[in-house]
Design a protein around this motif. Sequence first.
Motif, PDB file in Angstrom:
ATOM      1  N   LEU A   4       0.834  -1.202   0.000  1.00 61.68           N
ATOM      2  CA  LEU A   4       0.000   0.000   0.000  1.00 61.68           C
ATOM      3  C   LEU A   4       0.867   1.249   0.000  1.00 61.68           C
ATOM      4  O   LEU A   4       0.563   2.231  -0.671  1.00 61.68           O
ATOM      5  N   ASP A   5       1.962   1.222   0.755  1.00 61.33           N
ATOM      6  CA  ASP A   5       2.844   2.394   0.793  1.00 61.33           C
ATOM      7  C   ASP A   5       3.468   2.660  -0.570  1.00 61.33           C
ATOM      8  O   ASP A   5       3.640   3.805  -0.965  1.00 61.33           O
ATOM      9  N   GLN A   6       3.809   1.585  -1.281  1.00 65.78           N
ATOM     10  CA  GLN A   6       4.412   1.793  -2.604  1.00 65.78           C
ATOM     11  C   GLN A   6       3.437   2.444  -3.576  1.00 65.78           C
ATOM     12  O   GLN A   6       3.830   3.198  -4.450  1.00 65.78           O
ATOM     13  N   ALA A   7       2.164   2.167  -3.392  1.00 65.34           N
ATOM     14  CA  ALA A   7       1.156   2.713  -4.310  1.00 65.34           C
ATOM     15  C   ALA A   7       0.621   4.070  -3.851  1.00 65.34           C
ATOM     16  O   ALA A   7      -0.243   4.657  -4.497  1.00 65.34           O
ATOM     17  N   ASP A   8       1.161   4.567  -2.723  1.00 70.26           N
ATOM     18  CA  ASP A   8       0.601   5.779  -2.107  1.00 70.26           C
ATOM     19  C   ASP A   8       1.040   7.047  -2.853  1.00 70.26           C
ATOM     20  O   ASP A   8       2.222   7.400  -2.843  1.00 70.26           O
ATOM     21  N   VAL A   9       0.091   7.743  -3.452  1.00 65.58           N
ATOM     22  CA  VAL A   9       0.439   8.950  -4.225  1.00 65.58           C
ATOM     23  C   VAL A   9       0.908  10.103  -3.336  1.00 65.58           C
ATOM     24  O   VAL A   9       1.518  11.064  -3.817  1.00 65.58           O
TER      25      VAL A   9
END
Length: 416
Positions: A15-20
Amino acid sequence: MTKNEHLSIEYPETLDQADVLGYKRAEFSIPDGLIYLDGNSLGVLPTAVKQRLADTVEIEWGESLIRAWNTHRWMELPNLVGDKIGALIGAEQGAVAATDSTSLNVAKAVSAGLSLNPARKVILTDNGNFPTDVYMAQGVVDALDKGHEVRIVNPQDIYDALDESVAVMMITQVDYRTGRRHDMQKLTDRAHEVGAIAMWDLAHSAGAFAVDLTACNVDLAVGCTYKYLNGGPGSPAFIYIAPRHQQHIKPMLSGWIGHKAPFDFDLEYQPADGVRRMNVGTPSVLALSALDTALDVWSDVDMSEVRNKSVELCELFISEVESRCSQYGLKLASPRDAESRGSQVSFHCPEGYAVMRALIANNVIGDFRAPDVIRFGFTPLYVSFTDVYRGAEILERVLEQKLWNTPEFMKKEQVT
Ligand SMILES: *Cc1c(COP(=O)(O)O)cnc(C)c1O
């Protein structure tokens, strides 16, 4: 979420990697290893504030001295900073001043509201409001001594309690204990239908999600800047007056900085144009400078992304805590429906005070609100999904191993 070993390790990182908004965290100074879930009470330090304060002290105060009121625009700070806040809450330019504390601004706004609706006597609020707002309203009633009253109803009854006796509806949008969020458009529309002035306290709204004072046609608003706006401890609050009312308000606290021409030193008070008249005394230059720079972190931020992430963080926390901690008596105190929530999550928790102290000792900071609520704020600019996940894990450990059960953690401190 399944309690699968593999998932529980991979999931938050994914989720953190996909967090804009993930890149924003680098703009804040957060102590290593600290999981900070209290930005709804005191936001963390935006790193750029350090240099701004150093410059303000050394160059502006140290070298320019009194000349800086003009050369560094110190006198303009309440308006310059007010406009930066205004951009986050849907205010027109020139409608917000950054000044005084929220408590004082409540008094200024309530008295302004009463003066706009002179035939009526009731200030309507709800028992989910923060006590200082109610105290200040009562203080205004006492000082005016014109037979006004503060009427307090349950939050869910505000809509029906709006009738033609109400002069000012004074509502805090988000309940500081539970995170319950009022519908600004609906209540403002109803207030206007019955001829009442709509005044909103945005203490837990500004910087937490998009607010649109103009679209909602709000009359008056106040709010706090040391919470989601990261202005620093005790940073100046703000006050909003809708442009249509500005020229009609005679401020109750008529100070010289709200005067049309302070440096004429005329003994007769004449209000400055617009929201400027809501200033009272000399601006807090150091605090306003810190706040001015703190607000720059928002310049490239889309509030709808803030809201999306806030909802995701809150939902993850609720599901993790409920699956891990329900057996220890924790019960959700916040609305389950994200639409009805601000950006915080609270749980009723037996021995909540000691539990929170133990949690803090384990590097997870939230706070406690009497009688039994443990409260966690989710600030999307710097809280990660991993923080949320680990926070829930550590809370489970504190409960499972009864780490809270010590005399030290049971003893109340001054600030909770
Ligand atoms: C935090 C908060 C305040 C704080 O007021 P101060 O004058 O800054 O101490 C006031 N009202 C509400 C609704 C708050 O949440």
